[in-house]
Motif scaffolding. Structure first.
Motif, PDB file in Angstrom:
ATOM      1  N   MET A 155       0.792  -1.205  -0.013  1.00  0.00           N
ATOM      2  CA  MET A 155       0.076   0.062   0.158  1.00  0.00           C
ATOM      3  C   MET A 155       0.785   1.387   0.078  1.00  0.00           C
ATOM      4  N   ILE A 156       1.925   1.409   0.889  1.00  0.00           N
ATOM      5  CA  ILE A 156       2.535   2.717   0.893  1.00  0.00           C
ATOM      6  C   ILE A 156       3.449   2.836  -0.169  1.00  0.00           C
ATOM      7  N   ASN A 157       4.106   1.374  -1.038  1.00  0.00           N
ATOM      8  CA  ASN A 157       4.797   1.691  -2.287  1.00  0.00           C
ATOM      9  C   ASN A 157       3.810   2.292  -3.516  1.00  0.00           C
ATOM     10  N   LYS A 158       2.677   1.785  -3.316  1.00  0.00           N
ATOM     11  CA  LYS A 158       1.760   2.312  -4.529  1.00  0.00           C
ATOM     12  C   LYS A 158       1.420   3.381  -4.168  1.00  0.00           C
ATOM     13  N   GLU A 159       1.135   4.130  -3.058  1.00  0.00           N
ATOM     14  CA  GLU A 159       0.842   5.513  -2.831  1.00  0.00           C
ATOM     15  C   GLU A 159       1.930   6.392  -3.022  1.00  0.00           C
ATOM     16  N   LEU A 160       3.188   5.869  -2.977  1.00  0.00           N
ATOM     17  CA  LEU A 160       4.498   6.487  -3.254  1.00  0.00           C
ATOM     18  C   LEU A 160       4.740   6.768  -4.748  1.00  0.00           C
ATOM     19  N   GLY A 161       4.023   5.710  -5.527  1.00  0.00           N
ATOM     20  CA  GLY A 161       4.494   5.483  -6.891  1.00  0.00           C
ATOM     21  C   GLY A 161       5.630   4.866  -7.336  1.00  0.00           C
ATOM     22  N   GLU A 162       6.305   4.358  -6.237  1.00  0.00           N
ATOM     23  CA  GLU A 162       7.769   3.567  -6.351  1.00  0.00           C
ATOM     24  C   GLU A 162       7.969   2.883  -5.462  1.00  0.00           C
ATOM     25  N   GLU A 163       8.985   1.935  -5.596  1.00  0.00           N
ATOM     26  CA  GLU A 163       9.231   0.720  -4.406  1.00  0.00           C
ATOM     27  C   GLU A 163      10.454   1.221  -3.657  1.00  0.00           C
ATOM     28  N   LEU A 164      10.000   2.159  -2.480  1.00  0.00           N
ATOM     29  CA  LEU A 164      10.957   2.734  -1.633  1.00  0.00           C
ATOM     30  C   LEU A 164      11.156   1.935  -0.488  1.00  0.00           C
ATOM     31  N   VAL A 165       9.869   1.493   0.094  1.00  0.00           N
ATOM     32  CA  VAL A 165       9.629   0.536   1.331  1.00  0.00           C
ATOM     33  C   VAL A 165      10.016  -0.850   0.870  1.00  0.00           C
ATOM     34  N   LEU A 166      11.080  -1.560   1.270  1.00  0.00           N
ATOM     35  CA  LEU A 166      11.161  -2.816   1.183  1.00  0.00           C
ATOM     36  C   LEU A 166      10.975  -3.748   2.507  1.00  0.00           C
ATOM     37  N   ASP A 167      10.810  -2.974   3.579  1.00  0.00           N
ATOM     38  CA  ASP A 167      10.679  -3.717   4.920  1.00  0.00           C
ATOM     39  C   ASP A 167       9.981  -2.583   5.929  1.00  0.00           C
ATOM     40  N   VAL A 168       9.175  -3.181   6.830  1.00  0.00           N
ATOM     41  CA  VAL A 168       8.663  -2.250   7.801  1.00  0.00           C
ATOM     42  C   VAL A 168       8.826  -3.145   9.294  1.00  0.00           C
ATOM     43  N   VAL A 169       9.415  -2.211  10.154  1.00  0.00           N
ATOM     44  CA  VAL A 169       9.614  -3.007  11.550  1.00  0.00           C
ATOM     45  C   VAL A 169       8.564  -1.891  12.416  1.00  0.00           C
ATOM     46  N   PHE A 170       7.661  -2.647  13.000  1.00  0.00           N
ATOM     47  CA  PHE A 170       6.769  -2.010  13.861  1.00  0.00           C
ATOM     48  C   PHE A 170       7.226  -2.305  15.514  1.00  0.00           C
ATOM     49  N   SER A 171       7.499  -1.357  16.217  1.00  0.00           N
ATOM     50  CA  SER A 171       8.002  -1.552  17.617  1.00  0.00           C
ATOM     51  C   SER A 171       7.212  -0.593  18.442  1.00  0.00           C
TER      52      SER A 171
END
Length: 98
Positions: free
Chosen positions: A82-98
């Protein structure tokens, strides 16, 4: 209709070149990601977001609510899409929730 000169560029292309030439690309990416995160999550989730940090294609999200943190962790793959679609490019490859 007038023809465009071959040396004409779109404003967004010029803007990105300018940002890169001043070494601000990383800051701009962080800004874009932060804006996309807040847009996608809305006020209900962002009020529990304590911090966002982006480094080497990984987004770190510190949340104050354990239930929301767990729910987002379970949907991590969908969130990245979802976030990469919103950005229009693949910037986020992983996410860490803490």
């Amino acid at each position: 209709m007038s023809k465009r000169n071959s040396n004409e560029e779109k404003i967004d292309e010029v803007w990105l070149k300018l940002i890169k030439s001043y070494g601000l690309a990383r800051n701009y990416e962080e800004y874009q990601i932060s804006q996309a995160y807040h847009k996608l999550m809305g006020k209900a989730i962002t009020k529990y977001t304590e911090d966002l940090y982006y480094k080497e294609h990984r987004l770190y999200v510190r949340l104050t609510n354990a239930v929301i943190r767990e729910e987002l962790s379970m949907g991590k793959t969908k969130f990245i899409e979802m976030i990469n679609k919103e950005l229009g490019e693949e910037l986020v490859l992983d996410v860490v929730f803490s």
